[in-house]
Design an enzyme around this catalytic site. Structure first.
Site, PDB file in Angstrom:
ATOM      1  N   HIS A 199       0.829  -1.206   0.000  1.00 16.92           N
ATOM      2  CA  HIS A 199       0.000   0.000   0.000  1.00 16.92           C
ATOM      3  C   HIS A 199       0.866   1.259   0.000  1.00 16.92           C
ATOM      4  CE1 HIS A 199       0.821  -0.717   4.287  1.00 16.92           C
ATOM      5  NE2 HIS A 199       0.678   0.584   4.452  1.00 16.92           N
ATOM      6  N   ASP A 223       0.786   5.069   1.676  1.00 14.34           N
ATOM      7  CA  ASP A 223       0.128   5.795   2.773  1.00 14.34           C
ATOM      8  C   ASP A 223      -0.628   7.024   2.280  1.00 14.34           C
ATOM      9  OD1 ASP A 223       1.062   3.924   4.529  1.00 14.34           O
ATOM     10  OD2 ASP A 223       2.699   5.157   5.311  1.00 14.34           O
ATOM     11  N   HIS A 275       5.037   0.076   0.006  1.00 12.16           N
ATOM     12  CA  HIS A 275       5.614  -0.844   0.980  1.00 12.16           C
ATOM     13  C   HIS A 275       4.599  -1.875   1.465  1.00 12.16           C
ATOM     14  CE1 HIS A 275       3.869   2.502   3.330  1.00 12.16           C
ATOM     15  NE2 HIS A 275       3.573   1.564   4.226  1.00 12.16           N
ATOM     16  N   ARG A 320       4.990  -9.128  17.299  1.00 13.62           N
ATOM     17  CA  ARG A 320       5.685  -7.927  16.820  1.00 13.62           C
ATOM     18  C   ARG A 320       4.925  -6.689  17.296  1.00 13.62           C
ATOM     19  NH1 ARG A 320       5.071  -4.326  12.367  1.00 13.62           N
ATOM     20  NH2 ARG A 320       6.912  -3.972  11.035  1.00 13.62           N
TER      21      ARG A 320
END
Length: 296
Positions: free
Chosen positions: A207, A209, A265, A275
């Protein structure tokens, strides 16, 4: 007799040579197939270069890339809207001890809920908290109990970390930090290997941003856990033309970049462990700015 012996030796030599050539051909073919398969797998996995290894401590690393045209379709703010684009990584802004303290804020907040799938969100600004397959406003939902979960010191650390990251971004891109405004969504994320239950759990899709959130001009991530120690998978991947580049998370590491399509990214799927990170985003448009969270 001597002539027959020479013929037999010649035939034996030729037969031996044919066998050797056959073996050499099979070996070279196997090597070629292996190389082609490796090349295919690498291109499929999309990992060609590691920008930041988890085992190294970086003072700062910055890679400039040409700006996309994404910013042209939005109102420009001179002295802030990106004209210099790129991505940076630093381990020198937030200490590992501070990252551990911030991680505990995330852990306490997310202990109030959590997604049924692999990705949970905690937004201290809006109050959004993943609970099951939905979101609730933790301030309204839990009321005064919030005072037992968070302290004013937690929120002060959060604000201080945001300020330092903002200054780091401003310095890297040659703009004034006062021209940048915190924007939404800015949030903690907790990702594990649990199967996705809703589209909100599908964090791994590529995607941009600026396309997903029009207000974004600069995006940053503060990692709160260590790649290979706390989790496997989950690396951040810049998807460049011809060569993808990865950032391996490390507690206290800040990764930041301009938010346009020059920085397409994705995040790899987390294979094991958990995570933690926090996404802190900035806009140049004061109309899209938000305030720091305050414990009331």
């Amino acid at each position: 007799t001597a002539s027959c012996l020479c013929v037999r030796k010649s035939r034996a030599y030729q037969e031996s040579r044919r066998k050797w050539l056959k073996v050499a051909f099979l070996v070279s073919s196997a090597v070629l197939v292996s190389l082609l398969s490796w090349s295919y797998l690498v291109s499929e996995d999309g990992v060609a270069e590691v920008l930041a290894h988890y085992s190294e401590s970086l003072q700062d690393r910055f890679i400039e890339v040409p700006c996309s045209e994404d910013y042209d379709s939005h109102k420009r703010f001179e002295g802030c809207t990106p004209r210099k684009c790129g991505r940076g990584i630093t381990d020198a802004v937030i200490t590992r001890e501070e990252a551990e303290r911030i991680r505990r804020i995330a852990e306490r907040g997310l202990s109030l809920g959590g997604s049924d799938g692999g990705a949970s969100i905690l937004d201290l600004h809006s109050g959004a908290l993943s609970v099951g397959k939905h979101f609730v406003n933790l301030y309204r939902y839990f009321g005064d109990k919030i005072q037992e979960i968070f302290t004013e010191e937690d929120f002060q650390l959060y604000r201080d970390v945001r300020r330092r990251i903002q200054q780091t971004i401003a310095q890297a891109f040659g703009i004034s930090s006062s021209s940048m405004y915190l924007t939404k969504p800015t949030f903690f994320s907790r990702i594990n290997s649990t199967e996705a239950k809703t589209t909100h759990d599908e964090y791994w899709h590529p995607h941009i941003d600026k396309v997903t959130y029009g207000s974004f001009d600069y995006t940053s991530l503060l990692y709160l856990s260590d790649y290979t120690e706390d989790f496997g998978g989950g690396r951040f991947v810049f998807m460049d033309v011809g060569a993808n580049r990865t950032v391996e998370p490390r507690a206290g590491r800040v990764s930041f970049f301009t938010s346009g399509s020059e920085n397409l990214h994705r995040v790899e799927k987390v294979r094991w462990g958990t995570r933690y990170a926090i996404t802190i985003s900035f806009t140049c448009n004061p109309d899209h700015g938000i305030e720091d969270p305050v414990l009331t």
